[in-house]
Design a protein around this motif. Structure first.
Motif, mmCIF file in Angstrom:
data_model
loop_
_atom_site.group_PDB
_atom_site.id
_atom_site.type_symbol
_atom_site.label_atom_id
_atom_site.label_comp_id
_atom_site.label_asym_id
_atom_site.label_seq_id
_atom_site.Cartn_x
_atom_site.Cartn_y
_atom_site.Cartn_z
ATOM 1 N N VAL A 182 25.776 44.189 48.144
ATOM 2 C CA VAL A 182 26.841 43.181 48.029
ATOM 3 C C VAL A 182 26.631 42.332 46.788
ATOM 4 O O VAL A 182 27.577 42.065 46.031
ATOM 5 C CB VAL A 182 26.869 42.287 49.290
ATOM 6 N N ARG A 183 25.392 41.909 46.539
ATOM 7 C CA ARG A 183 25.099 41.094 45.360
ATOM 8 C C ARG A 183 25.428 41.857 44.071
ATOM 9 O O ARG A 183 25.990 41.284 43.131
ATOM 10 C CB ARG A 183 23.618 40.703 45.348
ATOM 11 N N TRP A 184 25.068 43.133 44.030
ATOM 12 C CA TRP A 184 25.324 43.929 42.831
ATOM 13 C C TRP A 184 26.813 44.048 42.566
ATOM 14 O O TRP A 184 27.276 43.913 41.426
ATOM 15 C CB TRP A 184 24.680 45.311 42.948
ATOM 16 N N ARG A 185 27.586 44.295 43.602
ATOM 17 C CA ARG A 185 29.035 44.397 43.424
ATOM 18 C C ARG A 185 29.617 43.091 42.875
ATOM 19 O O ARG A 185 30.476 43.107 41.990
ATOM 20 C CB ARG A 185 29.714 44.751 44.759
ATOM 21 N N GLU A 186 29.135 41.979 43.396
ATOM 22 C CA GLU A 186 29.635 40.689 42.925
ATOM 23 C C GLU A 186 29.219 40.424 41.482
ATOM 24 O O GLU A 186 30.020 39.944 40.674
ATOM 25 C CB GLU A 186 29.108 39.576 43.832
#
Length: 316
Positions: A182-186
């Motif tokens: 999730v962090r990477w996508r953001e």
């Protein structure tokens, strides 16, 4: 101060530092040299932290003798008094036992090492998808039937999360645990040219109460941090694990090979101080909080000023 206190030679610090670490002290503060995690007991006189007063809850309560955020919410949604809640708390949603690595919950398919995608199904993502493909939906009944199928077999492990600080299991083929995915996508949405390998080297781990994560740092930097903690303890100075995490994240981002390469120096930059001040401003600006909630959420002056003191004994 570190060099002067231990009479170290600047050009030989890397060789000399390991020898000054007190191994009994390292054990007492919960240092795990294999996992590179510092997990001090909550009641340690100098590295302790405010563990939630609710029995068997291992979450930081921020204030000694208080409740963690989760237990405060559970208390608010119950019809119990505070005393009754502490004496006999209701079970936590999603499981009664505390697991500090939530991804240790693995798929219930016999022998499958992949982490579950949901506590409602206790299946990994692939097996949940398989159950849905066969029966059209995933319920307790269809899961029970799916587990009896001869074609329902264990899958190969996906390995651990590629983020250097992370100990969680990979959830997806991209090599990341659920939270880091999730962090990477953001992050990549905000900065499309972000380099994935570099991001994996510098991204912080998943925060956990009572744990300072020193993974992803050069061995020399880890030793310097431990020596600084030891020196602070000898001076009877408190060191909070949250401050260590802030400094470790800063060192990791700059990929330094020694703490003395941090630019600019920790005392001048005061990253933790700036963040705590920002947190305080956001809390004070919030209009929907009660006076009690605002007081509970506002970082104290002691926390803000102490955030810059950790680095002082380890500066030259």
């Amino acid at each position: 101060m570190l060099l002067e206190q231990y009479q170290l030679e600047p050009e030989r610090v890397a060789d000399q530092l390991p020898g000054i670490l007190d191994q009994e002290f390292m054990v007492a503060i919960g240092w795990d040299a294999d996992q590179l995690l510092l997990q001090p007991p909550s009641d340690h006189p100098l590295l302790g932290w405010a563990q939630c007063i609710v029995p068997e809850c291992l979450v930081d309560a921020a204030t000694y003798g208080g409740l963690c955020t989760g237990c405060k919410k559970r208390l608010a949604h119950s019809d119990m008094t505070r005393e009754a809640f502490i004496a006999d708390p209701p079970p936590k949603t999603g499981g009664g036992t505390y697991k500090w690595l939530i991804d240790e919950w693995v798929c219930q398919v016999n022998g499958c090492p992949r982490p579950i995608s949901s506590r409602q199904t206790d299946l990994c993502g692939s097996h949940a998808g398989g159950c849905r493909a066969v029966f059209g939906h995933v319920t307790a009944e269809t899961i029970a039937r799916y587990l009896q199928l001869p074609t329902t077999v264990a899958l190969a492990p996906l390995g651990g999360c590629k983020v250097a600080t992370c100990l969680r299991l990979t959830h997806f083929n991209g090599g990341l645990c659920r939270i880091h995915a999730v962090r990477w996508r953001e992050d990549v949405k905000a900065e499309p040219r972000r380099d994935f390998e570099h991001w994996c080297r510098v991204e912080p781990g998943v925060a956990l109460s009572g744990v300072a994560n020193l993974r992803g740092l050069e061995a020399s930097v880890v030793t310097e941090l431990l020596a600084g903690i030891q020196l602070r303890a000898q001076q009877e100075l408190r060191t909070r694990y949250t401050y260590l995490n802030t400094i470790a994240n800063d060192l990791r981002c700059q990929q330094v090979s020694t703490i003395f390469e941090l630019d600019p120096p920790p005392r001048q930059r005061a990253v933790a101080n700036v963040r705590l001040l920002a947190d305080r401003e956001r809390v004070l600006a919030a209009t929907e909080l009660t006076d009690w909630a605002r007081a509970e959420a506002t970082p104290s002056e002691e926390e803000i000023t102490a955030s810059t003191q950790l680095a002082r004994p380890i500066e030259n």
